[in-house]
Design an enzyme around this catalytic site. Structure first.
Site, mmCIF file in Angstrom:
data_model
loop_
_atom_site.group_PDB
_atom_site.id
_atom_site.type_symbol
_atom_site.label_atom_id
_atom_site.label_comp_id
_atom_site.label_asym_id
_atom_site.label_seq_id
_atom_site.Cartn_x
_atom_site.Cartn_y
_atom_site.Cartn_z
ATOM 1 N N SER A 197 0.831 -1.190 0.000
ATOM 2 C CA SER A 197 0.000 0.000 0.000
ATOM 3 C C SER A 197 0.871 1.248 0.000
ATOM 4 O O SER A 197 1.688 1.429 -0.901
ATOM 5 C CB SER A 197 -0.957 -0.068 1.189
ATOM 6 O OG SER A 197 -2.097 0.711 0.981
ATOM 7 N N ASP A 303 -8.741 -5.310 -6.288
ATOM 8 C CA ASP A 303 -8.407 -4.281 -5.308
ATOM 9 C C ASP A 303 -9.155 -3.003 -5.689
ATOM 10 O O ASP A 303 -8.851 -2.364 -6.697
ATOM 11 C CB ASP A 303 -6.903 -4.029 -5.300
ATOM 12 C CG ASP A 303 -6.450 -3.146 -4.144
ATOM 13 O OD1 ASP A 303 -7.295 -2.409 -3.600
ATOM 14 O OD2 ASP A 303 -5.251 -3.186 -3.800
ATOM 15 N N HIS A 334 -7.458 -5.772 -1.441
ATOM 16 C CA HIS A 334 -6.243 -5.107 -0.953
ATOM 17 C C HIS A 334 -5.580 -5.989 0.120
ATOM 18 O O HIS A 334 -5.672 -5.719 1.316
ATOM 19 C CB HIS A 334 -6.648 -3.753 -0.369
ATOM 20 C CG HIS A 334 -5.559 -2.752 -0.239
ATOM 21 N ND1 HIS A 334 -4.860 -2.241 -1.310
ATOM 22 C CD2 HIS A 334 -5.039 -2.137 0.860
ATOM 23 C CE1 HIS A 334 -3.976 -1.361 -0.887
ATOM 24 N NE2 HIS A 334 -4.060 -1.288 0.428
#
Length: 667
Positions: A197, A303, A334
């Site tokens: 991320s 995602d 995610h």
């Protein structure tokens, strides 16, 4: 393989490993180059060191250059023997505010300020194998000076400064404010960055500086351009901006000092979706030519936080400049690969770092470039990605043989299709009603396929639309119409379920366990799968960086970029293109509620198909198999024929997975 346990902690037998390694050097094959690093160093005796690296920036405006905190865990023995080690580095804003990994681990410290726990398994596993692990607090977070600027100069250069110091080109100190300098004489100056991320995003950004000594990056679910995190072609994806995210991770010191930075993040990131200098600074794709590091990219095909658009544009830019690349694509949202393919991930990551940082010829560079999860826990590989033989194929929507029924094929379309934006509905609602004419969408489908058809790469959809209002948003989605069992990316966990059992990956210490909760796929039986998505504000038709009011009744042409994908539409299923307005929970609605009329003769989709137009023609031939015939009885819909609006209160049906809006919205 790890030992599965609920209550005990697994610890590798370092002494036995040393014995095995010593024996290897006494055999005739010992002269061969090593192919794998072994856990021969003591984790208990590892050096735990904190330094503060001078960034040469003054982001908080206090009159002195900012220092970022760097926590180091490294094996003691190599330095004692005059040997130097490479570095695995994770630069993160999350080490104190939010935690890392599926269990939200944070850094912990002893009474003297030395790090006791660094999140995840990287230090536990790699330090005994001869690597140093370096955990960097981005500027403005945890124990670092400065301000968080959400992917801008401060974020990127504060991490780059650490790599410069590791390479002997920077300055670090033993305390946050002290004058005692310290050198990194224990490292050979080679670094690999990793992170999920925001952490992986910083790896992308640092690589795009071309910094010397950065040999590889492993960005997981990472952003490649921050504009595309908040907007897509002017359409707002979230109802907040980077100022919210900065405030979310700022340390208390930063909140007290960084009001000016917060104001800039508000003023230079307008909710109009216009591309400003702020977004240009945070676009790493435009600097792909500077990347010298290899890239092992990991992402979830579903995602919806950091969407696959970030993969497609970054991957294509890296390919253009000949960057060494590898990719894993899962069915998850995610999610870190440690939590959807753990054993294979640790093994592969180990081999990747051995090859890229230690120079071991273990063959990983000669193996298939791509691993793709085709069904839950079922993976396939491709020698290259997208596969050779992939060709961009133009598919065209057309009016069907019945009013309100649309077809998708190779021939140029004719006529028109209209829909009215309904912000209460989204892609799963449209797909579930593909065989019913509804006023909220324009849908076009192929006949049932007679052969499998593989999409691999990024698509784009060009539409010519006439709006009835001065503002209008557009969505285009590609959908696989047919039954399947997939990872339930819309549920809690985004495709995984966390279990009670733990498995252990490396050596544990009293304050830092190497054992983590196992996971299992969380699946859903569906009747359709959204393959790729794209959004745009029609007002950006002339300039993707700036939207303008529309003239009702005038036709506008715009091309929507659709996210990269890798998906096989099986024989018996149908491929659909849906064009509509607001995609509920994924983009925000426009100021008006427009009706848009599509000119089908000037509307098309350019789709990357393995085998190209020839494969599409073969898969959509009229010689349908009995399986295909029994799978579907309708050719699809175009909107405008129905007079009754769909029930907006209806929840996502069992044959679809509703796309979630991430909460909280942190990358």
């Amino acid at each position: 393989m790890p030992i599965r346990t609920r209550f005990t902690i697994w610890r590798p037998l370092a002494a036995a490993a040393v014995t095995l390694l010593t024996a290897a050097f006494l055999t005739p094959t010992a002269r061969a180059a090593p192919r794998e690093s072994l856990p021969v160093y003591s984790y208990d005796d590892a050096v735990r060191q904190a330094v503060w690296v001078d960034t040469r920036l003054d982001g908080d405006g206090d009159g002195r250059t900012d220092r970022v905190a760097v926590d180091i865990v490294r094996p003691r023995e190599p330095a004692a023997r005059g040997r130097k080690v490479p570095v695995i580095m994770d630069a993160s804003p999350y080490y104190s505010c939010c935690g890392r990994g599926n269990e939200s681990q944070r850094k912990t410290y002893d009474a003297n300020g030395a790090v006791v726990q660094t999140p995840l398994f990287y230090d536990n596993y790699f330090v005994p194998r001869g690597y140093a692990f370096v955990a960097v607090d981005l500027a403005g977070t945890n124990r670092s000076d400065g301000c968080v600027d959400v992917g801008g100069r401060s974020d990127v250069l504060s991490a780059k400064a650490v790599i410069d110091w590791l390479g002997g080109r920077g300055t670090a100190y033993t305390t946050r404010t002290g004058a005692t300098a310290v050198k990194a004489g224990w490292t050979d100056g080679t670094t690999g960055m990793i992170g999920k991320s925001w952490d992986g995003t910083i790896a992308n950004g640092v690589a795009a500086t071309g910094v010397k000594g950065l040999k590889t990056i492993v960005p997981i679910s990472a952003i490649s351009s921050w504009y595309d995190y908040y907007f897509q072609q002017g359409a707002p994806l979230y109802d907040s901006g980077p100022d919210w995210l900065s405030d979310y991770v700022d340390s208390p010191d930063a909140r007290a000092k960084c009001a000016a930075v917060q104001r800039r993040l508000v003023e230079q990131a307008p909710r109009t979706g216009d591309r400003t200098g702020l977004w240009k600074e945070r676009d790493y794709v435009r600097h792909a030519s500077r990347v010298e590091a290899s890239v092992f990219l990991v992402h979830g095909l579903q995602d919806l936080n950091v969407r696959m658009k970030h993969v497609g544009q970054w991957w294509d830019a890296l390919a253009k400049y000949g960057v060494e690349r590898k990719i894993w694509l899962s069915q998850t949202g995610h999610v870190d690969p440690f939590d959807f393919r753990r054993a294979d991930w640790v093994k592969t990551l180990h081999r990747w770092f051995d090859h890229e940082l230690l120079g071991y010829d273990n063959g990983i560079d000669r193996e298939p470039m791509a691993d793709v999860e085709r069904h839950p826990d079922q993976w396939v590989t491709s020698r290259s990605w997208p596969p050779r033989g992939t060709r961009t194929t133009t598919l065209r929507p057309d009016q069907g043989v019945h009013p309100g029924v649309g077809a998708l094929g190779l021939r140029k379309g004719h006529g028109a299709a209209a829909f009215t934006d309904d912000p209460r509905l989204g892609e799963t609602d449209w797909a579930a009603r593909i065989d019913t004419a509804t006023p909220d969408k324009a849908g076009f489908v192929t006949a049932p396929l007679t052969r499998d058809l593989r999409l691999s790469g990024s698509s784009e959809v060009t539409v010519t639309a006439t709006p009835t209002t001065p503002t209008a948003h557009l969505t285009a989605v590609l959908v696989d119409l047919g039954p399947d069992t997939i990872r339930d990316y819309a549920a809690s966990g985004e495709g995984i379920t966390t279990l009670a059992d733990r498995t252990c990956w490396g050596v544990s210490s009293a304050g830092d366990s190497a054992c983590f909760k196992e996971t299992a796929p969380r699946t859903a039986d569906v009747g359709h799968t959204v393959v790729s998505r794209g959004w745009a504000d029609l007002g950006t038709y002339a300039d993707a960086g700036r939207g303008v009011p529309l003239t009702p009744g005038r036709a506008y042409s715009i091309t929507l970029d659709l996210a990269a994908t890798d998906h096989v539409v099986p024989a018996g299923h149908r491929l659909a293109l849906i064009v509509a307005g607001t995609d509920k929970d994924l983009i925000d609605p426009p100021a008006d509620t427009p009706t848009l009329t599509l000119d089908l003769s000037r509307t098309s989709a350019r789709v990357p198909l393995v085998g190209g137009a020839r494969a599409f023609a073969a898969a959509t031939s009229t010689a349908a198999t009995s399986t295909a015939t029994s799978t579907a009885t309708s050719t699809g819909t175009a909107s405008g024929a129905a007079t009754t609006a769909p029930d907006a209160s209806r929840s996502a049906p069992a044959d679809g997975v509703r796309a979630p809006r991430p909460a909280p919205r942190i990358p």
